[in-house]
Design a protein around this motif. Structure first.
Motif, mmCIF file in Angstrom:
data_model
loop_
_atom_site.group_PDB
_atom_site.id
_atom_site.type_symbol
_atom_site.label_atom_id
_atom_site.label_comp_id
_atom_site.label_asym_id
_atom_site.label_seq_id
_atom_site.Cartn_x
_atom_site.Cartn_y
_atom_site.Cartn_z
ATOM 1 N N LYS A 253 -11.083 -83.856 -18.190
ATOM 2 C CA LYS A 253 -12.264 -84.390 -18.869
ATOM 3 C C LYS A 253 -11.880 -85.391 -19.961
ATOM 4 O O LYS A 253 -12.697 -86.220 -20.381
ATOM 5 N N PHE A 254 -10.648 -85.295 -20.451
ATOM 6 C CA PHE A 254 -10.185 -86.128 -21.558
ATOM 7 C C PHE A 254 -9.195 -87.198 -21.101
ATOM 8 O O PHE A 254 -8.477 -87.775 -21.916
ATOM 9 N N SER A 255 -9.159 -87.458 -19.814
ATOM 10 C CA SER A 255 -8.227 -88.457 -19.292
ATOM 11 C C SER A 255 -8.464 -89.803 -19.960
ATOM 12 O O SER A 255 -9.604 -90.256 -20.084
ATOM 13 N N GLY A 256 -7.404 -90.427 -20.401
ATOM 14 C CA GLY A 256 -7.491 -91.703 -21.091
ATOM 15 C C GLY A 256 -7.341 -91.578 -22.589
ATOM 16 O O GLY A 256 -7.045 -92.559 -23.274
ATOM 17 N N ALA A 257 -7.528 -90.370 -23.128
ATOM 18 C CA ALA A 257 -7.390 -90.187 -24.578
ATOM 19 C C ALA A 257 -5.994 -90.546 -25.042
ATOM 20 O O ALA A 257 -5.814 -91.081 -26.151
ATOM 21 N N GLU A 258 -4.992 -90.279 -24.209
ATOM 22 C CA GLU A 258 -3.605 -90.545 -24.589
ATOM 23 C C GLU A 258 -3.316 -92.037 -24.779
ATOM 24 O O GLU A 258 -2.301 -92.416 -25.356
ATOM 25 N N ARG A 259 -4.225 -92.897 -24.327
ATOM 26 C CA ARG A 259 -4.039 -94.343 -24.451
ATOM 27 C C ARG A 259 -4.570 -94.903 -25.764
ATOM 28 O O ARG A 259 -4.454 -96.106 -26.022
ATOM 29 N N ALA A 260 -5.137 -94.047 -26.598
ATOM 30 C CA ALA A 260 -5.679 -94.505 -27.879
ATOM 31 C C ALA A 260 -4.556 -94.787 -28.875
ATOM 32 O O ALA A 260 -3.368 -94.509 -28.617
ATOM 33 N N ASP A 261 -4.935 -95.324 -30.016
ATOM 34 C CA ASP A 261 -3.987 -95.607 -31.095
ATOM 35 C C ASP A 261 -3.956 -94.500 -32.136
ATOM 36 O O ASP A 261 -2.963 -94.367 -32.856
ATOM 37 N N SER A 262 -5.042 -93.740 -32.238
ATOM 38 C CA SER A 262 -5.082 -92.644 -33.210
ATOM 39 C C SER A 262 -6.075 -91.593 -32.751
ATOM 40 O O SER A 262 -6.972 -91.870 -31.947
ATOM 41 N N TRP A 263 -5.878 -90.386 -33.304
ATOM 42 C CA TRP A 263 -6.697 -89.239 -32.923
ATOM 43 C C TRP A 263 -6.922 -88.355 -34.149
ATOM 44 O O TRP A 263 -6.029 -88.155 -34.972
ATOM 45 N N CYS A 264 -8.107 -87.797 -34.246
ATOM 46 C CA CYS A 264 -8.440 -86.844 -35.307
ATOM 47 C C CYS A 264 -8.827 -85.523 -34.654
ATOM 48 O O CYS A 264 -9.489 -85.511 -33.608
ATOM 49 N N THR A 265 -8.413 -84.423 -35.252
ATOM 50 C CA THR A 265 -8.933 -83.126 -34.822
ATOM 51 C C THR A 265 -8.952 -82.176 -36.009
ATOM 52 O O THR A 265 -8.464 -82.496 -37.085
ATOM 53 N N ASP A 266 -9.549 -81.014 -35.799
ATOM 54 C CA ASP A 266 -9.721 -80.008 -36.849
ATOM 55 C C ASP A 266 -9.121 -78.695 -36.373
ATOM 56 O O ASP A 266 -9.629 -78.077 -35.430
ATOM 57 N N ALA A 267 -8.052 -78.245 -37.020
ATOM 58 C CA ALA A 267 -7.446 -76.978 -36.615
ATOM 59 C C ALA A 267 -8.356 -75.797 -36.914
ATOM 60 O O ALA A 267 -8.304 -74.783 -36.216
ATOM 61 N N HIS A 268 -9.198 -75.909 -37.948
ATOM 62 C CA HIS A 268 -10.076 -74.781 -38.263
ATOM 63 C C HIS A 268 -11.380 -74.819 -37.470
ATOM 64 O O HIS A 268 -12.307 -74.077 -37.779
ATOM 65 N N LYS A 269 -11.418 -75.651 -36.447
ATOM 66 C CA LYS A 269 -12.495 -75.525 -35.469
ATOM 67 C C LYS A 269 -11.933 -74.741 -34.282
ATOM 68 O O LYS A 269 -11.748 -73.533 -34.349
ATOM 69 N N TRP A 270 -11.565 -75.435 -33.205
ATOM 70 C CA TRP A 270 -11.245 -74.688 -31.997
ATOM 71 C C TRP A 270 -9.917 -73.945 -32.028
ATOM 72 O O TRP A 270 -9.720 -72.974 -31.309
ATOM 73 N N LEU A 271 -8.978 -74.367 -32.881
ATOM 74 C CA LEU A 271 -7.732 -73.603 -32.958
ATOM 75 C C LEU A 271 -7.903 -72.343 -33.795
ATOM 76 O O LEU A 271 -7.051 -71.455 -33.781
ATOM 77 N N ASN A 272 -9.011 -72.256 -34.546
ATOM 78 C CA ASN A 272 -9.344 -71.049 -35.306
ATOM 79 C C ASN A 272 -8.282 -70.689 -36.349
ATOM 80 O O ASN A 272 -7.878 -69.534 -36.489
ATOM 81 N N THR A 273 -7.824 -71.708 -37.091
ATOM 82 C CA THR A 273 -6.961 -71.438 -38.245
ATOM 83 C C THR A 273 -7.839 -71.315 -39.491
ATOM 84 O O THR A 273 -8.985 -71.745 -39.495
ATOM 85 N N PRO A 274 -7.303 -70.748 -40.576
ATOM 86 C CA PRO A 274 -8.080 -70.688 -41.821
ATOM 87 C C PRO A 274 -8.358 -72.098 -42.359
ATOM 88 O O PRO A 274 -7.626 -73.045 -42.061
ATOM 89 N N TYR A 275 -9.393 -72.198 -43.179
ATOM 90 C CA TYR A 275 -9.624 -73.449 -43.908
ATOM 91 C C TYR A 275 -8.502 -73.630 -44.919
ATOM 92 O O TYR A 275 -8.045 -72.676 -45.518
ATOM 93 N N ASP A 276 -7.978 -74.844 -45.179
ATOM 94 C CA ASP A 276 -8.457 -76.084 -44.610
ATOM 95 C C ASP A 276 -7.313 -76.767 -43.878
ATOM 96 O O ASP A 276 -6.206 -76.812 -44.369
ATOM 97 N N CYS A 277 -7.586 -77.332 -42.710
ATOM 98 C CA CYS A 277 -6.543 -78.096 -42.024
ATOM 99 C C CYS A 277 -7.112 -79.014 -40.963
ATOM 100 O O CYS A 277 -7.419 -78.570 -39.849
#
Length: 442
Positions: A253-277
């Motif tokens: 579903k995410f094919s092509g994302a690797e061709r970008a120049d930058s990426w943002c994500t939130d570890a305390h969303k789907w990775l379920n780490t404590p705030y904040d990261c």
């Protein structure tokens, strides 16, 4: 699950003159715990579905306790070599897990807001450098105009990052999206054709209401075409969905994302780490470094060790990558994949149950973990009002807690299935409570 006391009541209970003399630490902690009761939410619960807020897994929580007990400032490797090493390894693991270019640089910041800011600062540096302008030295006065293009459902954190960077939030060129909030390639191509000079294109790997994933490969093709004659940068806001790339099932579903120049994500969303990261990832290490680095006579000079202050806007900072390290080590690649796949399966199960409720509508294509719900007013009067009233009853039921939104001008209930603990029993209890809240009207 929902707070039973509001801000004003809690503030009034806390209010007292600044103490002239100190109190025993155990009394302070007991009093604080008592004062805030009733004003906290059960985020770490399998039936909490509000605002795309994950829970916190045990390994990450324990690691975060260690971070506080260690009391380390992790801006520089010289003063905290152990935790700088943990951060460097965690960065390597994330690039492998997300299958992004292994030479990319990584910053561990407070959340997706700052991750977007860091990525777009690197983007600003590179596109202006290619246009012959040194923005770090000379600022924006007199610089070539940088045009930012984003989908009509871009998250507001991108707009705020653009504003902070001085590029002008109101100058963002809005690109039309389809019914599931996915940017349309034809609309991007047409919008870019009207732009001259440096451009930054912001796309999404999981829209906050629908979970819609932009057609990343097609959009990357369009950006690559423009790169041949004008400075152009492609940024992926994957605050919600980027961890889906850890799953062999979801990765296509995410094919092509690797061709970008930058990426943002939130570890305390789907990775379920404590705030904040939050996590900012940049393929162009030099652009990232130039946008963020800091040097002074009293600081250690650059060496072989990775100094976190070269990649994020902070000097004094906690070792937030440590909880990510512990969570990844506790889960492994297979555990992360199982977590995101299970949540997506639970979202599909929830959507199926909602479709079976009389007068209920799933208002989005469920691509990931987001489910939008509309409810028809049994009295035939005001569906928006009934949807909002049903949400309020469900939130106060104590059974489940989704949040509300407006999508394409219509009220909706948004279920964000992002907690590591959500299971089939949670979905069944949620459906039962939703049905009761829906039918108990008037």
């Amino acid at each position: 699950m929902a707070p039973t006391r509001g801000y004003a009541e809690i503030l009034e209970g806390l209010r007292e003159p600044m103490p002239q003399t100190g109190l025993p630490a155990d009394q302070v902690i007991r009093d604080l715990d008592e004062a805030v009761r009733g004003g906290l939410m059960a985020f770490n619960h399998g039936r909490f579905f509000g605002w795309v807020i994950g829970g916190a897994m045990p390994a990450g929580v324990a690691a975060d306790w260690l971070v506080t007990a260690w009391d380390q400032n992790t801006g520089m490797a010289e003063i905290a070599p152990s935790l700088s090493a943990v951060e460097a390894l965690t960065a390597e693991w994330l690039l492998e897990l997300l299958d992004l270019p292994r030479s990319s640089s990584v910053a561990f910041v407070t959340g997706a807001q700052v991750a977007n800011l860091v990525c777009l600062a690197a983007a600003r540096h590179r596109v202006l450098a290619e246009a012959g302008w040194d923005v770090e030295a000379d600022g924006l006065t007199g610089a070539p105009q940088v045009t930012v293009l984003a989908g009509e459902f871009v998250h507001h954190s991108v707009g705020r990052a653009v504003r902070i960077l001085g590029l002008g939030e109101s100058r963002i060129v809005t690109v039309a999206a389809d019914d599931n909030a996915r940017m349309r390639p034809d609309a991007l191509r047409e919008a870019l054709s009207r732009v001259s000079g440096p451009a930054i294109v912001c796309v999404q790997a999981g829209e906050i209401a629908t979970g819609g994933i932009d057609p990343l490969a097609a959009l990357a093709d369009i950006v690559d075409e423009r790169r041949t004659h004008a400075p152009t940068w492609l940024h992926v806001d994957g605050a919600i969905g980027l961890f889906g790339r850890a799953s062999h099932t979801l990765a296509p579903k995410f094919s092509g994302a690797e061709r970008a120049d930058s990426w943002c994500t939130d570890a305390h969303k789907w990775l379920n780490t404590p705030y904040d990261c939050g996590v900012a990832i940049v393929a162009d290490r030099d652009a990232h470094y130039q946008a963020m680095t800091l040097h002074a006579a009293y600081l250690p000079q650059p060496g072989d060790a990775r100094d976190p202050l070269d990649w994020n806007p902070e000097m004094s900072r906690r070792a937030r990558a440590t909880a990510v390290y512990a969570t990844l080590r506790a889960l492994g690649r297979s555990g992360v994949a199982e977590l995101v796949e299970r949540d997506c399966a639970m979202a599909q199960l929830l959507a199926e149950g909602i479709r079976a409720l009389p007068g209920a509508e799933v208002a989005n294509e469920v691509e990931l973990n987001q489910v939008l719900v509309r409810l028809k007013d049994p009295a035939g009067l005001d569906d928006d009002a009934h949807t909002r009233a049903t949400l309020a009853r469900l939130q106060t039921s104590g059974v489940a807690f989704p949040s509300g939104t407006t999508f394409r001008g219509r009220a909706a209930i948004r279920f964000s299935v992002v907690d590591w603990a959500t299971d089939t029993d949670d979905i069944a209890e949620t459906l039962e409570a939703l049905a009761e809240a829906h039918t108990r009207w008037g």
